[in-house]
Design a protein around this motif. Sequence first.
Motif, PDB file in Angstrom:
ATOM      1  N   VAL A  78       0.852  -1.189   0.000  1.00 24.90           N
ATOM      2  CA  VAL A  78       0.000   0.000   0.000  1.00 24.90           C
ATOM      3  C   VAL A  78       0.888   1.239   0.000  1.00 24.90           C
ATOM      4  O   VAL A  78       1.827   1.347   0.794  1.00 24.90           O
ATOM      5  CB  VAL A  78      -0.943  -0.006   1.227  1.00 24.90           C
ATOM      6  CG1 VAL A  78      -1.718   1.305   1.330  1.00 24.90           C
ATOM      7  CG2 VAL A  78      -1.890  -1.192   1.161  1.00 24.90           C
ATOM      8  N   THR A 137      -2.474   2.635  -5.288  1.00 25.51           N
ATOM      9  CA  THR A 137      -3.375   3.637  -4.711  1.00 25.51           C
ATOM     10  C   THR A 137      -4.491   2.992  -3.899  1.00 25.51           C
ATOM     11  O   THR A 137      -5.373   3.690  -3.407  1.00 25.51           O
ATOM     12  CB  THR A 137      -4.004   4.502  -5.828  1.00 25.51           C
ATOM     13  OG1 THR A 137      -4.691   3.648  -6.755  1.00 25.51           O
ATOM     14  CG2 THR A 137      -2.930   5.318  -6.545  1.00 25.51           C
ATOM     15  N   GLY A 138      -4.443   1.683  -3.747  1.00 21.28           N
ATOM     16  CA  GLY A 138      -5.484   0.963  -3.019  1.00 21.28           C
ATOM     17  C   GLY A 138      -5.165   0.806  -1.553  1.00 21.28           C
ATOM     18  O   GLY A 138      -4.193   1.359  -1.036  1.00 21.28           O
ATOM     19  N   ASP A 139      -5.987  -0.007  -0.887  1.00 20.48           N
ATOM     20  CA  ASP A 139      -5.833  -0.231   0.549  1.00 20.48           C
ATOM     21  C   ASP A 139      -5.333  -1.636   0.875  1.00 20.48           C
ATOM     22  O   ASP A 139      -5.471  -2.116   1.995  1.00 20.48           O
ATOM     23  CB  ASP A 139      -7.154   0.058   1.275  1.00 20.48           C
ATOM     24  CG  ASP A 139      -8.308  -0.794   0.774  1.00 20.48           C
ATOM     25  OD1 ASP A 139      -8.102  -1.643  -0.128  1.00 20.48           O
ATOM     26  OD2 ASP A 139      -9.430  -0.612   1.280  1.00 20.48           O
ATOM     27  N   LYS A 140      -4.763  -2.314  -0.134  1.00 17.79           N
ATOM     28  CA  LYS A 140      -4.178  -3.649   0.057  1.00 17.79           C
ATOM     29  C   LYS A 140      -3.042  -3.796  -0.948  1.00 17.79           C
ATOM     30  O   LYS A 140      -2.920  -2.990  -1.886  1.00 17.79           O
ATOM     31  CB  LYS A 140      -5.236  -4.729  -0.136  1.00 17.79           C
ATOM     32  CG  LYS A 140      -5.920  -4.705  -1.485  1.00 17.79           C
ATOM     33  CD  LYS A 140      -7.047  -5.725  -1.536  1.00 17.79           C
ATOM     34  CE  LYS A 140      -7.897  -5.537  -2.789  1.00 17.79           C
ATOM     35  NZ  LYS A 140      -9.023  -6.449  -2.798  1.00 17.79           N
TER      36      LYS A 140
END
Length: 172
Positions: A78, A137-140
Amino acid sequence: MKTKVILFFVGLLFFGWNMTSCNGNAQSERITEEVVFQDYGSEPTVLDIEAYTMSNDNFRTALWTGTLLQVTLMSIPVGGEIGLEQHPDTDQFLRIEDGEAQVVMGDYETSLTFTATAGKDFAIFVPAGKWHNLINTGDKPLKLYSIYSPVEHPHGTVHKTFEEAEEAEHAH
């Protein structure tokens, strides 16, 4: 001829490949296997690319290194990135199995005029000579595989972290 062979392999990886049984009947079966991380190239190999990609926790792991083509698995943390790079003589195909990324490309390191958002099941095509980067740009973790033609990294390459990959790039 080389281009046709490379496109064939890209097609297999992009659209998925289910090995069918050769016992004379019309039924097919899905091959299930234990994920074993090693560089299988340049031996004939059939494996579940999604299972390997999703199981990989290293920044970069070479999965198959042939004479003209290479497949690597990547896991970008992340907020992390592949890092701005250019391969002067190598075309690159990337496929995201999970996560979200900002894709940037351009003709010059200081002029990244192409931007796109990509997510699960997206394909990214990087022409030889283009500067490029993927930013998670994600959360994982961003899980993807990359195909290089010709080969970009030494057979058996494993970089556990971005920093380790950067150090190896400066060494060769």
